[in-house]
Design a protein around this motif. Structure first.
Motif, PDB file in Angstrom:
ATOM      1  N   SER A  52      18.390  13.296   5.233  1.00  0.00           N
ATOM      2  CA  SER A  52      17.428  12.340   4.676  1.00  0.00           C
ATOM      3  C   SER A  52      16.402  13.045   3.801  1.00  0.00           C
ATOM      4  N   LYS A  53      15.926  14.198   4.229  1.00  0.00           N
ATOM      5  CA  LYS A  53      14.952  14.955   3.430  1.00  0.00           C
ATOM      6  C   LYS A  53      15.552  15.375   2.090  1.00  0.00           C
ATOM      7  N   SER A  54      16.860  15.664   2.091  1.00  0.00           N
ATOM      8  CA  SER A  54      17.495  16.128   0.856  1.00  0.00           C
ATOM      9  C   SER A  54      17.448  15.073  -0.253  1.00  0.00           C
ATOM     10  N   LEU A  55      17.270  13.808   0.098  1.00  0.00           N
ATOM     11  CA  LEU A  55      17.192  12.736  -0.898  1.00  0.00           C
ATOM     12  C   LEU A  55      15.947  12.852  -1.780  1.00  0.00           C
ATOM     13  N   TYR A  56      14.969  13.632  -1.340  1.00  0.00           N
ATOM     14  CA  TYR A  56      13.710  13.789  -2.071  1.00  0.00           C
ATOM     15  C   TYR A  56      13.591  15.175  -2.706  1.00  0.00           C
ATOM     16  N   GLU A 116       9.655  21.828   1.690  1.00  0.00           N
ATOM     17  CA  GLU A 116       8.209  21.576   1.733  1.00  0.00           C
ATOM     18  C   GLU A 116       7.699  20.968   0.427  1.00  0.00           C
ATOM     19  N   THR A 117       8.219  21.421  -0.692  1.00  0.00           N
ATOM     20  CA  THR A 117       7.837  20.835  -1.979  1.00  0.00           C
ATOM     21  C   THR A 117       8.349  19.396  -2.065  1.00  0.00           C
ATOM     22  N   SER A 118       9.533  19.156  -1.516  1.00  0.00           N
ATOM     23  CA  SER A 118      10.096  17.802  -1.589  1.00  0.00           C
ATOM     24  C   SER A 118       9.268  16.799  -0.794  1.00  0.00           C
ATOM     25  N   PHE A 119       8.507  17.260   0.203  1.00  0.00           N
ATOM     26  CA  PHE A 119       7.616  16.348   0.932  1.00  0.00           C
ATOM     27  C   PHE A 119       6.634  15.676  -0.026  1.00  0.00           C
ATOM     28  N   LEU A 120       6.244  16.373  -1.080  1.00  0.00           N
ATOM     29  CA  LEU A 120       5.312  15.794  -2.059  1.00  0.00           C
ATOM     30  C   LEU A 120       5.939  14.624  -2.806  1.00  0.00           C
ATOM     31  N   ASN A 121       7.264  14.549  -2.812  1.00  0.00           N
ATOM     32  CA  ASN A 121       7.966  13.432  -3.454  1.00  0.00           C
ATOM     33  C   ASN A 121       8.131  12.234  -2.522  1.00  0.00           C
ATOM     34  N   PHE A 122       7.893  12.444  -1.238  1.00  0.00           N
ATOM     35  CA  PHE A 122       8.131  11.427  -0.205  1.00  0.00           C
ATOM     36  C   PHE A 122       6.890  10.566   0.008  1.00  0.00           C
ATOM     37  N   GLY A 123       7.108   9.268   0.110  1.00  0.00           N
ATOM     38  CA  GLY A 123       5.999   8.364   0.392  1.00  0.00           C
ATOM     39  C   GLY A 123       6.463   7.153   1.184  1.00  0.00           C
ATOM     40  N   LEU A 124       5.504   6.387   1.625  1.00  0.00           N
ATOM     41  CA  LEU A 124       5.757   5.169   2.385  1.00  0.00           C
ATOM     42  C   LEU A 124       5.201   3.982   1.613  1.00  0.00           C
ATOM     43  N   ILE A 125       5.903   2.883   1.698  1.00  0.00           N
ATOM     44  CA  ILE A 125       5.393   1.617   1.176  1.00  0.00           C
ATOM     45  C   ILE A 125       5.151   0.732   2.387  1.00  0.00           C
ATOM     46  N   MET A 140       0.864  -1.169   0.000  1.00  0.00           N
ATOM     47  CA  MET A 140       0.000   0.000   0.000  1.00  0.00           C
ATOM     48  C   MET A 140       0.907   1.227   0.000  1.00  0.00           C
ATOM     49  N   ILE A 141       0.583   2.194  -0.825  1.00  0.00           N
ATOM     50  CA  ILE A 141       1.326   3.451  -0.877  1.00  0.00           C
ATOM     51  C   ILE A 141       0.645   4.451   0.045  1.00  0.00           C
ATOM     52  N   ILE A 142       1.442   5.106   0.866  1.00  0.00           N
ATOM     53  CA  ILE A 142       0.943   6.133   1.777  1.00  0.00           C
ATOM     54  C   ILE A 142       1.685   7.415   1.440  1.00  0.00           C
ATOM     55  N   LYS A 143       0.942   8.470   1.111  1.00  0.00           N
ATOM     56  CA  LYS A 143       1.594   9.732   0.761  1.00  0.00           C
ATOM     57  C   LYS A 143       0.685  10.903   1.092  1.00  0.00           C
ATOM     58  N   ASN A 144       1.320  12.031   1.315  1.00  0.00           N
ATOM     59  CA  ASN A 144       0.617  13.302   1.528  1.00  0.00           C
ATOM     60  C   ASN A 144      -0.477  13.220   2.584  1.00  0.00           C
ATOM     61  N   ASN A 145      -0.226  12.483   3.671  1.00  0.00           N
ATOM     62  CA  ASN A 145      -1.211  12.425   4.755  1.00  0.00           C
ATOM     63  C   ASN A 145      -0.500  12.635   6.097  1.00  0.00           C
ATOM     64  N   GLN A 188       0.216  10.519   8.546  1.00  0.00           N
ATOM     65  CA  GLN A 188       1.249   9.533   8.869  1.00  0.00           C
ATOM     66  C   GLN A 188       2.553   9.844   8.130  1.00  0.00           C
ATOM     67  N   ALA A 189       2.454  10.116   6.837  1.00  0.00           N
ATOM     68  CA  ALA A 189       3.645  10.442   6.051  1.00  0.00           C
ATOM     69  C   ALA A 189       4.293  11.731   6.565  1.00  0.00           C
ATOM     70  N   LYS A 190       3.488  12.721   6.890  1.00  0.00           N
ATOM     71  CA  LYS A 190       4.013  14.001   7.385  1.00  0.00           C
ATOM     72  C   LYS A 190       4.718  13.821   8.732  1.00  0.00           C
ATOM     73  N   GLY A 191       4.158  12.990   9.601  1.00  0.00           N
ATOM     74  CA  GLY A 191       4.784  12.727  10.894  1.00  0.00           C
ATOM     75  C   GLY A 191       6.160  12.102  10.735  1.00  0.00           C
ATOM     76  N   ILE A 192       6.278  11.144   9.834  1.00  0.00           N
ATOM     77  CA  ILE A 192       7.571  10.508   9.586  1.00  0.00           C
ATOM     78  C   ILE A 192       8.513  11.502   8.911  1.00  0.00           C
ATOM     79  N   TRP A 193       8.004  12.258   7.949  1.00  0.00           N
ATOM     80  CA  TRP A 193       8.799  13.287   7.265  1.00  0.00           C
ATOM     81  C   TRP A 193       9.401  14.262   8.276  1.00  0.00           C
ATOM     82  N   ASN A 194       8.592  14.714   9.208  1.00  0.00           N
ATOM     83  CA  ASN A 194       9.060  15.679  10.202  1.00  0.00           C
ATOM     84  C   ASN A 194      10.139  15.098  11.114  1.00  0.00           C
ATOM     85  N   SER A 195      10.174  13.778  11.254  1.00  0.00           N
ATOM     86  CA  SER A 195      11.177  13.143  12.110  1.00  0.00           C
ATOM     87  C   SER A 195      12.499  12.878  11.376  1.00  0.00           C
TER      88      SER A 195
END
Length: 172
Positions: free
Chosen positions: A100-104, A127-136, A81-86, A88-95
């Motif tokens: 690590s963020k620069s990779l996106y 902040e724009t790079s968060f849109l590239n970040f997701g969870l599997i 399942m892909i999880i993005k732009n929600n 849960q994803a934002k919580g992990i992104w913020n951590s």
């Protein structure tokens, strides 16, 4: 599971197998979280990657790990399942660390052709790079275990359905 925290463990970087158009694609990922009770694995991804598109097309995936020290091969089959732009994803992104963020942060999607190794002039903001970040998130429904032991190999299949585990011994 030690694979999440121990980067020297064989379980830290399993291989993810996906399929698309009757072709198999394999890549190594970093295991980020395991929920033993729910039988799920969590990985990070760039939403523009081929693996992201493969999973959108076919959610059935395989995780493969080989522990060379113990001669154990494990294949986990499940539904991704892909999880993005929600939340849960934002919580992990913020951590995540800034590194690590620069990779996106690339404005160019993974796998695209570039003219030089350094691509720093094609970056987007954090902040724009968060849109590239997701969870599997992969829900495991079957595990095949093989331990190679001189003269006494062991193979078993664990199938999970409706909260029950069915175990079958297999010919190695």
């Amino acid at each position: 599971m030690s694979g999440v925290t121990n980067n020297k463990s064989s379980y830290h970087s399993p291989t993810l197998g996906t399929t698309r158009n009757n072709k198999t694609f394999l890549r190594t990922l970093i295991l980020r979280k395991v929920d033993i009770k729910k039988k799920t694995f969590l990985f990070y991804t760039d939403n523009r990657s081929k693996k992201f598109n493969h999973i959108c097309y076919n959610k059935q995936v395989t995780i493969h790990v080989y522990d060379i020290k113990k001669n154990i091969q494990i294949q986990c089959y499940g539904k991704a399942m892909i999880i993005k732009n929600n939340k849960q994803a934002k919580g992990i992104w913020n951590s995540l660390s800034e590194q690590s963020k620069s990779l996106y942060m690339s404005a160019i999607a993974p796998g695209k052709v570039i003219n030089r190794i350094n691509n720093d002039d094609n970056l987007v903001d954090v902040e724009t790079s968060f849109l590239n970040f997701g969870l599997i998130k992969i829900a495991i429904n079957k595990i095949e275990y093989l331990q190679l032991k001189r003269g006494n190999n062991i193979r078993a299949k664990f199938s999970y359905k409706a909260g029950k585990c069915n175990i079958k011994l297999l010919v190695p």
